[in-house]
Motif scaffolding. Sequence first.
Motif, PDB file in Angstrom:
ATOM      1  N   UNK A   1     -15.790  34.349  15.044  1.00 49.79           N
ATOM      2  CA  UNK A   1     -15.811  35.131  16.308  1.00 49.79           C
ATOM      3  C   UNK A   1     -15.714  34.159  17.280  1.00 49.79           C
ATOM      4  N   UNK A   2     -15.675  34.673  18.538  1.00 51.48           N
ATOM      5  CA  UNK A   2     -15.789  33.613  19.435  1.00 51.48           C
ATOM      6  C   UNK A   2     -16.965  32.718  19.588  1.00 51.48           C
ATOM      7  N   UNK A   3     -17.857  33.418  19.135  1.00 47.75           N
ATOM      8  CA  UNK A   3     -19.334  32.646  19.041  1.00 47.75           C
ATOM      9  C   UNK A   3     -19.539  32.466  17.725  1.00 47.75           C
ATOM     10  N   UNK A   4     -19.697  31.483  17.205  1.00 47.54           N
ATOM     11  CA  UNK A   4     -19.864  30.923  15.676  1.00 47.54           C
ATOM     12  C   UNK A   4     -21.176  29.981  15.636  1.00 47.54           C
TER      13      UNK A   4
ATOM     14  N   UNK B   1     -16.535  29.684  22.909  1.00 46.84           N
ATOM     15  CA  UNK B   1     -15.336  29.136  23.441  1.00 46.84           C
ATOM     16  C   UNK B   1     -14.911  27.826  22.638  1.00 46.84           C
ATOM     17  N   UNK B   2     -14.625  26.891  23.664  1.00 53.70           N
ATOM     18  CA  UNK B   2     -14.476  25.415  23.080  1.00 53.70           C
ATOM     19  C   UNK B   2     -15.462  24.672  23.006  1.00 53.70           C
ATOM     20  N   UNK B   3     -16.773  24.999  24.170  1.00 55.32           N
ATOM     21  CA  UNK B   3     -17.911  24.311  24.074  1.00 55.32           C
ATOM     22  C   UNK B   3     -18.752  24.209  22.984  1.00 55.32           C
TER      23      UNK B   3
ATOM     24  N   UNK C   1     -13.386  23.129  15.391  1.00 50.06           N
ATOM     25  CA  UNK C   1     -12.000  23.475  15.208  1.00 50.06           C
ATOM     26  C   UNK C   1     -11.148  22.494  14.535  1.00 50.06           C
ATOM     27  N   UNK C   2     -11.317  21.385  14.940  1.00 46.26           N
ATOM     28  CA  UNK C   2     -10.552  20.273  14.116  1.00 46.26           C
ATOM     29  C   UNK C   2     -10.972  19.998  12.662  1.00 46.26           C
TER      30      UNK C   2
END
Length: 205
Positions: A20-23, A61-63, A124-125
């Motif tokens: 999800x966008x929030x994990x 998101x990415x943060x 994500x990496x």
Amino acid sequence: MRGVWRTISRRASCAVRPDEQVREIESANAPADPCASPRSWPHRSTANATGTIDTQIIQLGWSTTTSTPKSEASNRLIPLDRGTVDVLRAHRDRQRQWRDEAGPDWTDTDLVFTRRDGNAWHPADVTDRFRLLADTGGLPPVRLHDLRPGAATLALAAGAEMKTVQELLGHASYALTADTYTSTLPEYARTAAENAANLVPRRSA
């Protein structure tokens, strides 16, 4: 072993929600959960072969940011096997070498899993790296987040008690663990039934 792996892969896809966008990623201080990168070395002990789970990563998101686990049961101490302890010790030595090589460019975060400059890995990496390793190793379709339920299934297959698995996973309810995992290994349920029946005295025919 292949049969067990197929069970893990099939059940994990049902037990874990899609990304999800929030994990929310539980941070465990052991390579068994590669998302464990933000925890500091003082929170895991190779001497006592234990790891403390007291922090989780929240990604929007990415943060990313960190917070306490979702429940009291999620805040727990987990045992580490000898192989994992050996891996952690070797990794600690390697990380110290990176620090010496980086000199003033080293970022002192005291995190367990870092880049060569000491900075944290982004979730994500880690996910991308896991996907590459899984594909290279020829594994069945499995996501990084499938490792947790997969480890639970392996523990049950190895003879662990359901209560032990509940504590390892940090489930607040025994029923949740039993409802989720008993059906993954029918032989586990049959063994439990036989053990219960053996406790009842019966007349011989």
